[in-house]
Design a protein around this motif. Structure first.
Motif, PDB file in Angstrom:
ATOM      1  N   PRO A  47       0.794  -1.214   0.001  1.00 50.06           N
ATOM      2  CA  PRO A  47       0.001  -0.056   0.052  1.00 50.06           C
ATOM      3  C   PRO A  47       0.706   1.160  -0.019  1.00 50.06           C
ATOM      4  O   PRO A  47       1.643   1.320   0.949  1.00 50.06           O
ATOM      5  CB  PRO A  47      -0.892  -0.217   1.477  1.00 50.06           C
ATOM      6  CG  PRO A  47      -0.750  -1.662   1.589  1.00 50.06           C
ATOM      7  CD  PRO A  47       0.412  -2.149   1.045  1.00 50.06           C
ATOM      8  N   SER A  48       0.415   2.131  -0.871  1.00 51.03           N
ATOM      9  CA  SER A  48       1.353   3.463  -1.036  1.00 51.03           C
ATOM     10  C   SER A  48       0.846   4.268  -1.929  1.00 51.03           C
ATOM     11  O   SER A  48       0.297   3.845  -3.341  1.00 51.03           O
ATOM     12  CB  SER A  48       2.723   3.114  -1.472  1.00 51.03           C
ATOM     13  OG  SER A  48       3.369   4.450  -1.877  1.00 51.03           O
ATOM     14  N   LEU A  49       0.423   5.509  -1.558  1.00 51.09           N
ATOM     15  CA  LEU A  49      -0.075   6.510  -2.615  1.00 51.09           C
ATOM     16  C   LEU A  49       0.758   6.896  -3.914  1.00 51.09           C
ATOM     17  O   LEU A  49       0.388   7.212  -4.701  1.00 51.09           O
ATOM     18  CB  LEU A  49      -0.199   7.801  -1.965  1.00 51.09           C
ATOM     19  CG  LEU A  49      -1.327   7.834  -0.811  1.00 51.09           C
ATOM     20  CD1 LEU A  49      -1.507   9.198   0.035  1.00 51.09           C
ATOM     21  CD2 LEU A  49      -2.742   7.561  -1.272  1.00 51.09           C
ATOM     22  N   GLY A 102      -1.782  17.651   5.477  1.00 51.21           N
ATOM     23  CA  GLY A 102      -0.931  17.034   6.741  1.00 51.21           C
ATOM     24  C   GLY A 102      -0.904  15.719   6.581  1.00 51.21           C
ATOM     25  O   GLY A 102      -1.813  14.899   6.164  1.00 51.21           O
ATOM     26  N   ALA A 103      -0.178  14.826   7.271  1.00 53.62           N
ATOM     27  CA  ALA A 103       0.242  13.523   7.498  1.00 53.62           C
ATOM     28  C   ALA A 103      -1.072  13.198   8.706  1.00 53.62           C
ATOM     29  O   ALA A 103      -1.343  13.994   9.460  1.00 53.62           O
ATOM     30  CB  ALA A 103       1.340  13.112   8.072  1.00 53.62           C
ATOM     31  N   ARG A 111      -6.874   4.358  13.697  1.00 51.40           N
ATOM     32  CA  ARG A 111      -8.046   4.099  13.079  1.00 51.40           C
ATOM     33  C   ARG A 111      -8.349   3.406  11.731  1.00 51.40           C
ATOM     34  O   ARG A 111      -9.115   2.683  11.476  1.00 51.40           O
ATOM     35  CB  ARG A 111      -8.797   5.488  13.322  1.00 51.40           C
ATOM     36  CG  ARG A 111     -10.408   5.233  12.940  1.00 51.40           C
ATOM     37  CD  ARG A 111     -11.169   4.465  14.120  1.00 51.40           C
ATOM     38  NE  ARG A 111     -12.364   4.068  13.503  1.00 51.40           N
ATOM     39  CZ  ARG A 111     -12.803   3.019  13.338  1.00 51.40           C
ATOM     40  NH1 ARG A 111     -11.874   1.753  13.498  1.00 51.40           N
ATOM     41  NH2 ARG A 111     -14.210   2.791  13.121  1.00 51.40           N
ATOM     42  N   ARG A 112      -7.238   4.081  10.899  1.00 45.57           N
ATOM     43  CA  ARG A 112      -7.405   3.560   9.361  1.00 45.57           C
ATOM     44  C   ARG A 112      -6.983   1.855   9.410  1.00 45.57           C
ATOM     45  O   ARG A 112      -7.597   1.024   8.682  1.00 45.57           O
ATOM     46  CB  ARG A 112      -6.429   4.353   8.479  1.00 45.57           C
ATOM     47  CG  ARG A 112      -6.777   5.627   8.340  1.00 45.57           C
ATOM     48  CD  ARG A 112      -5.802   6.142   7.008  1.00 45.57           C
ATOM     49  NE  ARG A 112      -6.186   7.666   6.989  1.00 45.57           N
ATOM     50  CZ  ARG A 112      -6.996   8.071   6.290  1.00 45.57           C
ATOM     51  NH1 ARG A 112      -8.069   7.484   5.603  1.00 45.57           N
ATOM     52  NH2 ARG A 112      -7.266   9.618   6.123  1.00 45.57           N
ATOM     53  N   GLN A 167      -6.813   2.363   2.775  1.00 47.65           N
ATOM     54  CA  GLN A 167      -6.703   3.058   4.127  1.00 47.65           C
ATOM     55  C   GLN A 167      -5.250   2.758   4.523  1.00 47.65           C
ATOM     56  O   GLN A 167      -4.782   3.967   5.222  1.00 47.65           O
ATOM     57  CB  GLN A 167      -7.522   2.144   5.002  1.00 47.65           C
ATOM     58  CG  GLN A 167      -9.070   2.519   4.940  1.00 47.65           C
ATOM     59  CD  GLN A 167      -9.131   3.878   5.530  1.00 47.65           C
ATOM     60  OE1 GLN A 167      -9.002   4.268   6.646  1.00 47.65           O
ATOM     61  NE2 GLN A 167      -9.761   4.618   4.813  1.00 47.65           N
ATOM     62  N   ARG A 168      -4.612   1.691   4.307  1.00 48.42           N
ATOM     63  CA  ARG A 168      -2.958   1.839   4.683  1.00 48.42           C
ATOM     64  C   ARG A 168      -2.391   2.585   3.931  1.00 48.42           C
ATOM     65  O   ARG A 168      -1.302   3.310   4.158  1.00 48.42           O
ATOM     66  CB  ARG A 168      -2.634   0.142   4.527  1.00 48.42           C
ATOM     67  CG  ARG A 168      -3.395  -0.719   5.580  1.00 48.42           C
ATOM     68  CD  ARG A 168      -3.298  -2.128   5.352  1.00 48.42           C
ATOM     69  NE  ARG A 168      -4.122  -2.965   6.365  1.00 48.42           N
ATOM     70  CZ  ARG A 168      -4.304  -4.096   6.274  1.00 48.42           C
ATOM     71  NH1 ARG A 168      -4.324  -4.799   5.252  1.00 48.42           N
ATOM     72  NH2 ARG A 168      -4.856  -4.864   7.601  1.00 48.42           N
ATOM     73  N   ALA A 169      -2.541   2.836   2.690  1.00 48.81           N
ATOM     74  CA  ALA A 169      -1.695   3.871   1.962  1.00 48.81           C
ATOM     75  C   ALA A 169      -1.978   5.165   2.396  1.00 48.81           C
ATOM     76  O   ALA A 169      -0.958   6.064   2.627  1.00 48.81           O
ATOM     77  CB  ALA A 169      -2.298   3.609   0.530  1.00 48.81           C
ATOM     78  N   MET A 170      -3.082   5.617   2.714  1.00 42.31           N
ATOM     79  CA  MET A 170      -3.141   6.852   3.261  1.00 42.31           C
ATOM     80  C   MET A 170      -2.687   6.972   4.870  1.00 42.31           C
ATOM     81  O   MET A 170      -2.329   8.097   5.243  1.00 42.31           O
ATOM     82  CB  MET A 170      -4.940   7.057   3.229  1.00 42.31           C
ATOM     83  CG  MET A 170      -5.461   7.545   2.004  1.00 42.31           C
ATOM     84  SD  MET A 170      -7.360   7.942   1.857  1.00 42.31           S
ATOM     85  CE  MET A 170      -8.101   6.392   2.370  1.00 42.31           C
ATOM     86  N   ALA A 171      -2.851   5.757   5.362  1.00 39.59           N
ATOM     87  CA  ALA A 171      -2.197   6.143   6.907  1.00 39.59           C
ATOM     88  C   ALA A 171      -0.759   6.431   6.820  1.00 39.59           C
ATOM     89  O   ALA A 171      -0.020   7.094   7.688  1.00 39.59           O
ATOM     90  CB  ALA A 171      -2.688   4.836   7.683  1.00 39.59           C
TER      91      ALA A 171
END
Length: 251
Positions: A47-49, A102-103, A111-112, A167-171
């Motif tokens: 997972p990665s943006l 922001g991160a 929560r993600r 979700q994991r990418a965004m986190a």
């Protein structure tokens, strides 16, 4: 002018129907499904943006497009900022709608991960309680039943694996304010007046960070302003696209 619009979580490119119809007479509007959503394949990458951003660059390559206006809403905005970091030479302009630079603080990132695990265990019905309530503004919930129903259907039809991956990418995304400060192209920040997930204050901070930034507030819209008030969203976007694009002189 090529304009790439990247969709919100956990929707698909279907959300941009009104933008494709409203802007296509003057622009080449490209609305891909981000990996795992809509008709796209998730793949095996971690997972990665950045992976999503590189997908967009490959899409431009496949279409023979050197540079484009790239923008997105919510998660699509995160991917846009990743694209700005990784492919700044491909930009004519940037649009960031109902998103934030922001991160995630540690509690939000946890929560993600909890949501990712819950969706994988129980399916996307989890999103109806955990995600859907924050996506739409109070005016839409009260007065636009068709929009609410459309968003709910798109939310529940998402792939559980794609939802967890995203979700994991965004986190894991980094703070992007330095990326915004370094942009040398025009940028438009759009925010729904009733957006509680990424409120106006955060949009104003992003606009201030951008050397060539402007802000548009969409009245009576929440986090999905492009869907909730498409005419107003299109007017703001069209006005931005009518201006000068490309690298700007700092002289």
């Amino acid at each position: 002018m090529p304009v790439v619009l990247l969709h919100a979580f956990p929707l698909s490119s279907v959300m941009w129907l009104a933008q494709r119809e409203g802007l296509s007479s003057g622009h080449q509007v490209i609305t891909p499904d981000l990996r795992g959503f809509g008709g796209s394949v998730l793949g095996e990458e971690a997972p990665s943006l950045d992976v999503m951003a590189d997908d967009v660059a490959r899409l431009l390559d496949d279409r023979g497009i050197d540079r484009a206006v790239v923008g997105g809403q919510s998660m699509g905005g995160y991917v846009t900022m990743a694209f700005c970091r990784r492919h700044p030479d491909r930009l004519l302009g940037v649009v960031l709608a109902d998103t934030k630079a922001g991160a995630d603080p540690a509690p939000a990132a946890r929560r993600r991960e909890e949501l990712a695990a819950a969706v994988l265990a129980r399916g996307t019905s989890v999103l109806a309680d955990e995600v859907l309530p924050g996506l739409l503004g109070r005016t839409t919930v009260a007065r636009r039943a068709m929009v609410y129903g459309r968003v709910r259907a798109l939310t529940l039809s998402a792939s559980p694996k794609a939802v967890a991956w995203a979700q994991r990418a965004m986190a894991g995304r980094p703070d992007s304010f330095d990326t915004l400060r370094g942009l040398a192209v025009p940028a438009l920040v759009i925010v729904g007046e009733e957006d509680e997930l990424t409120p106006r204050g955060e949009a104003e901070e992003m606009a201030k960070a951008l050397p060539y930034g402007s802000l548009a507030v969409i009245e009576r819209a929440g986090h999905l302003s492009a869907l909730e008030q498409p005419e107003a969203f299109n007017r703001a976007l069209a006005a931005f696209l009518a201006g000068p694009m490309g690298p700007q002189s700092r002289a």
